[in-house]
Structures are given as C-alpha cells and as structure tokens.
Design an enzyme around this catalytic site. Sequence first.
Site, mmCIF file in Angstrom:
data_model
loop_
_atom_site.group_PDB
_atom_site.id
_atom_site.type_symbol
_atom_site.label_atom_id
_atom_site.label_comp_id
_atom_site.label_asym_id
_atom_site.label_seq_id
_atom_site.Cartn_x
_atom_site.Cartn_y
_atom_site.Cartn_z
ATOM 1 N N LYS A 114 -30.524 -34.638 -2.526
ATOM 2 C CA LYS A 114 -29.215 -34.446 -3.160
ATOM 3 C C LYS A 114 -28.524 -35.751 -3.508
ATOM 4 C CE LYS A 114 -27.928 -29.800 -1.877
ATOM 5 N NZ LYS A 114 -26.880 -28.942 -1.308
ATOM 6 N N LYS A 197 -39.569 -23.536 -4.560
ATOM 7 C CA LYS A 197 -38.825 -22.437 -3.945
ATOM 8 C C LYS A 197 -37.766 -21.894 -4.907
ATOM 9 C CE LYS A 197 -35.083 -24.770 -1.657
ATOM 10 N NZ LYS A 197 -34.308 -25.172 -0.532
ATOM 11 N N LYS A 200 -30.686 -21.729 -6.190
ATOM 12 C CA LYS A 200 -29.589 -21.525 -7.137
ATOM 13 C C LYS A 200 -29.439 -22.723 -8.060
ATOM 14 C CE LYS A 200 -26.921 -22.028 -3.067
ATOM 15 N NZ LYS A 200 -26.506 -21.020 -2.124
HETATM 16 P P1 TYM Z 1 -28.095 -22.152 2.175
HETATM 17 O O1 TYM Z 1 -26.708 -21.680 1.891
HETATM 18 O O2 TYM Z 1 -28.730 -23.093 1.219
HETATM 19 O O3 TYM Z 1 -29.059 -20.933 2.321
HETATM 20 C C1 TYM Z 1 -28.749 -19.844 3.172
HETATM 21 C C2 TYM Z 1 -30.017 -19.279 3.799
HETATM 22 O O4 TYM Z 1 -30.913 -18.828 2.777
HETATM 23 C C3 TYM Z 1 -32.198 -19.381 3.010
HETATM 24 N N1 TYM Z 1 -32.899 -19.570 1.734
HETATM 25 C C4 TYM Z 1 -34.133 -19.134 1.492
HETATM 26 N N2 TYM Z 1 -34.997 -18.433 2.253
HETATM 27 C C5 TYM Z 1 -36.189 -18.126 1.700
HETATM 28 N N3 TYM Z 1 -36.542 -18.466 0.437
HETATM 29 C C6 TYM Z 1 -35.711 -19.163 -0.363
HETATM 30 N N4 TYM Z 1 -36.066 -19.479 -1.603
HETATM 31 C C7 TYM Z 1 -34.434 -19.523 0.158
HETATM 32 N N5 TYM Z 1 -33.359 -20.202 -0.340
HETATM 33 C C8 TYM Z 1 -32.433 -20.208 0.629
HETATM 34 C C9 TYM Z 1 -31.936 -20.696 3.725
HETATM 35 O O5 TYM Z 1 -33.062 -21.152 4.433
HETATM 36 C C10 TYM Z 1 -30.780 -20.331 4.620
HETATM 37 O O6 TYM Z 1 -31.245 -19.743 5.826
HETATM 38 N N6 TYM Z 1 -27.387 -25.611 5.711
HETATM 39 C C11 TYM Z 1 -27.440 -24.179 5.469
HETATM 40 C C12 TYM Z 1 -26.161 -23.461 5.859
HETATM 41 C C13 TYM Z 1 -25.738 -23.662 7.264
HETATM 42 C C14 TYM Z 1 -26.355 -23.156 8.433
HETATM 43 C C15 TYM Z 1 -25.548 -23.578 9.515
HETATM 44 C C16 TYM Z 1 -27.497 -22.387 8.657
HETATM 45 C C17 TYM Z 1 -24.634 -24.354 7.669
HETATM 46 N N7 TYM Z 1 -24.522 -24.295 9.028
HETATM 47 C C18 TYM Z 1 -25.881 -23.264 10.847
HETATM 48 C C19 TYM Z 1 -27.832 -22.079 9.975
HETATM 49 C C20 TYM Z 1 -27.032 -22.503 11.041
HETATM 50 C C21 TYM Z 1 -27.646 -23.967 3.973
HETATM 51 O O7 TYM Z 1 -27.278 -24.765 3.143
HETATM 52 O O8 TYM Z 1 -28.162 -22.755 3.638
#
Ligand code: TYM
Length: 335
Positions: A114, A197, A200
């Site tokens: 990023k 993957k 968005k």
């Molecule tokens: P984020 O918002 O990018 O994504 C949320 C969840 O969706 C999963 N995900 C996917 N799983 C499978 N295939 C895909 N193509 C795919 N794209 C997204 C992500 O693995 C995630 O589980 N940093 C985290 C948010 C966060 C968090 C936390 C998670 C903040 N604090 C504490 C767990 C615990 C994030 O940006 O997820």
Amino acid sequence: TPRVFSGMQPSGDLHLGNYLGAMKRWVDMQDAGQHETVYCMVDLHAITATLLDPDTLRQNTRELCAGFIAAGIDPEKSILINQSQVPEHAQLAWIFNCIARMGWMGRMTQWKDKAGKNAEAASLGLLAYPALMAADILIYHATHVPVGEDQKQHLELTRDIAAKFNHDYGVEFFPIVEPVIEGVATRVMNLQDGTKKMSKSDPSDKSRINMTDDADTIARKIRKAKTDPDPLPGDVDGLAGRPDARNLVNIYAALAEIEPQAVLDQHAGALFGHFKAALADVAVAKLSPISEEMARLMDDPAEIDRILGRGAERAREITVPILEQTYDIIGMIRS
Ligand code: TYM
C-alpha cells in the site's frame, strides 16, 4: 468460554471474498455456540490509506453493519460493534505502538504493497495499522480470529506483540492468538485471473461479485469469468495447474457448503458453460436474500445506530477492565 474476535473495513463494496472468507465463517462460529463472538467494523482502520469523505464513511459503516446482520450475525448472540465507539481499542493501540518495533512494521507485506515506492508520503497510521489490529483482538483477550489467508501475517504480528508485552513486563497477561484460516474459501480468487485474489481494489468490476449485485449481474459475471476449454475433471487433483477452474469449483463448494470433491462428483465431464449456469443459480440463491435484507435494513439507519450503540455498551464491559489492568501493569496511575 473462549472468545472470538474479527473485523472488517467499512471501505465500501463488500464482495464474495469477504463473505465466504470471513462473514459466513463468523456466522458459523456464532451459531456453533462454542465461543463468545465479537465482530467489528474497523472505521479507524478505514482512514489509514486515505481519508474518506465523512458521509461516505458513515454510509459505508452502516452498510457493513447491515451486511453483517443480513448475513446472519445476530446482535443478541454476538457483540457487534463499530471500532471508534469502543475507545479502548485506540487506547491499547497506543501502548502497542510502543511495544512493536519499526522493523516489524516495515516488513508487513500490506504496508509494502500500500505504501509502495512512496513510503515518505504514506500516513503514520498506515504503518501502525497492524498494532491497532492487535489491540482490537487483545483488548478482548480473544484467542481465536477467523480471517482470510491475507491476514495471516498480521496475526503473526499480533502474537509477537502479545509475547513481547508479556515478556517485557514479566506477566502472562495477553493470550497468544490462534488464526482460524479454514475451509476452501480462505482465498477467493479474481474471476478474471485465478492467480490473484478477489479484492475491492481491482479496477475491473467484472473481477469480483459484490454483495449488492443483482441476480442478472451475478449471472453475467460468472458467465464471463475466465476459464479454460477443458471439461471439469473427476477429482480435485485434476484441478492442478487450472487456477480459474479451481476457483469456480471452490466458490461453488463454499456457497453450497459441500466439499470440492462433491462438486466434481456432480459435474465431472461438464463443460464450463454448463457448470457456470449451475454456479450462478447457487450464487444467486445464496446472495440475493442477503442483499435484499441489507437494503431493507438500510431503510432504517437509526435502528442500525441503536444496535451499534448497544454493542459498544456490551463491549465496554469487557474492554474497560482489560485496559485498566494493562495500565496498572505498565505503571500508570489510576485515580
Ligand atoms: P478486510 O476488511 O480487508 O477484509 C475482511 C475479511 O475478508 C477477508 N477477505 C478474503 N477472504 C477470502 N478471499 C478473499 N479474496 C478475501 N478478501 C478479503 C479478509 O481476510 C478478512 O478476514 N485488517 C483487516 C481488518 C481487521 C481485523 C482486525 C481482522 C482489523 N482489525 C482484527 C481481524 C482481527 C482487514 O483489512 O480486512
């Protein structure tokens, strides 16, 4: 009972990867009743890469909350919260900023992706992002974190932060968390390129299925998904070297809640034209009720805000005492 925590960014455009890789599994863990479950919209994380327009952030957060509930998260069974409404997350994150080392942060692949070549211009919050994520989890003393594959490195950092805190203060206070990265959908791939993957941030909307897509759009995107000319194999070994084919089979399996082999048992020898029509039916049957319910919930934003307010109250029964104990361990006066 052991506690589960997971979070998702309210950055708009919830997609099938978020649903299958995270939300759906959160609902399963909630319903299994083996854990106390806490699920969070991480609005503080959502502003780390770029600031959002304030109305957009509010709208995205409510929409994500509606998505959670529509997918089956029950705000009575789970604690459902918006991060900034539970201030102890950010308070503990400050402590963790002083525990984590710059070297650890600089090695995070998400930071490298990023911030890119222009790290000088990236926000300090983007670098500190994983320390806030560790605080999200550890302010509940949660032990299990269901996420997609892409969050694995962040959870390793969470373990490192907990271990260093415990070691430096000579306490056994923060648990060492277990990532829960299970099932066939922990890495849902891009419909136009099965080696990337689904995300968005891809400029092509055809590369993903959004949770708000209508039935025709879902069917069209699946029809246009990249595949190869060969028919479906009879067993999963036959998917080796065929990432696009494998992705569609895995998506089918996750949506229908069956094993990939069971999908192949039903469709071995079929051509993709045929299989895609079947997959579109399964996808529409599963996703349409969710997007309809999401739209219905969005008609009453005041109710969503009420749910989040109640969630924050319940959360703080857990987070306030844990923050107090943390401050006490560190030597901060509590009077
Ligand atoms: P984020 O918002 O990018 O994504 C949320 C969840 O969706 C999963 N995900 C996917 N799983 C499978 N295939 C895909 N193509 C795919 N794209 C997204 C992500 O693995 C995630 O589980 N940093 C985290 C948010 C966060 C968090 C936390 C998670 C903040 N604090 C504490 C767990 C615990 C994030 O940006 O997820």
